[in-house]
Design an enzyme around this catalytic site. Structure first.
Site, PDB file in Angstrom:
ATOM      1  CG  ASP A 185      -9.251   1.259   6.417  1.00 51.70           C
ATOM      2  OD1 ASP A 185      -9.798   2.269   6.891  1.00 51.70           O
ATOM      3  OD2 ASP A 185      -9.540   0.103   6.784  1.00 51.70           O
ATOM      4  CB  CYS A 210      -0.934  -0.015   1.202  1.00 50.60           C
ATOM      5  SG  CYS A 210      -2.123  -1.368   1.172  1.00 50.60           S
TER       6      CYS A 210
END
Length: 282
Positions: free
Chosen positions: A186, A157
């Site tokens: 997130d 990520c």
């Protein structure tokens, strides 16, 4: 009040008010019960944190700063891809029976390459260049190696750090800045966790090469709030904000590979209550 709080609140409000809802789209993540995990997303979020002003930890709720440091050391210092080398359990979902997450994160940092100056991995190359050629515009790391993606249990990520050195004539040392590139985030579960991690990394590397930590520029391609997180985020950003904590490293450590979580001091960290049992989409 904490500048990190203000940045976080503004980002969340922008996502909720102006973001794109993925409801009904074909999405990969799902909840534990098998339900698709939809999001409200914003493309191209850019946040800037000046470590010379304050340490960017949220006060709306507590960020586990030492645990964040442990994970960044797991990747950048231990160069490990095995959860048994990590104190927290945040990677358990993606580990196999041996504890490996595949050719991801720390594994990529451990791979050595042949340079004119000799064999080095990515971290050693960064440290070498900052010490020997600090104004180079080529000092960066990359975890997103396409040849190995099929052997990663989770694609990276936060995948790249680009280091950039500037000079302030009023200071007796050079200033180390960095850009953190992240393909997806997130926001509730990971935003401040990543900001804290890479701020600590910037501080540790700066100290290792005798520089002053400067700015961390955080670029997120897809910043999203999951559907089941919306009410949690709305409550979180309505909370009172407090002054940023003071976070210091042991000044006696001059070698990046010698830092441990015992070398961090956290003072005056006043926060709101922790949000427990945040559902995590996988």
């Amino acid at each position: 009040m904490s500048k990190a709080d203000k940045i976080f609140v503004n980002m969340c409000q922008d996502i909720l008010q102006n973001g794109t809802d993925t409801q009904g789209e074909k999405v990969r993540p799902h909840w534990e019960d098998g339900t698709p995990a939809y999001t409200i997303k914003k493309f191209g979020v850019v946040n800037r944190y000046n470590l010379a002003e304050e340490f960017p930890a949220l006060t709306l709720r507590r960020t586990a700063i030492k645990s964040a440091m442990d994970e960044i050391l797991w990747i950048w210092q231990k160069k490990s891809n095995n959860i048994h080398d990590l104190k927290s359990h945040i990677w358990d979902e993606w580990a196999d029976e041996t504890g490996s997450i595949g050719k991801a994160y720390g594994y990529q940092m451990s791979v050595k390459h042949q340079y004119r100056e000799g064999m080095m991995d990515q971290i050693d190359r960064v440290l070498f260049d900052l010490k020997n050629n600090p104004f180079s515009r080529r000092i960066l790391t990359n975890l997103y190696v396409h040849a190995d993606l099929h052997e990663m249990n989770l694609y990276p990520c936060a995948y790249s750090m680009t280091f950039n050195v500037t000079e302030d004539k009023t200071k007796d040392k050079l200033i180390l800045n960095a850009v953190l590139n992240q393909r997806s985030q997130d926001v509730l579960a990971a935003n401040n966790w990543n900001v804290v991690q890479y701020s600590l990394l910037l501080m540790m590397i700066a100290q290792s090469v005798d520089m002053i930590p400067g700015e961390l520029l955080h670029v997120i391609a897809d910043a999203h709030i999951y559907d089941r997180h919306v009410p949690l985020v709305e409550e979180l950003i309505s909370r009172p904000q407090h002054p940023a904590p003071t976070v210091k490293l042991n000044p006696d450590i001059k070698d990046f590979y010698q830092f441990t979580t015992d070398d961090i001091t956290i003072e005056n960290y006043q926060t709101g209550e922790q949000i427990k049992n945040i559902p995590i989409a996988v």
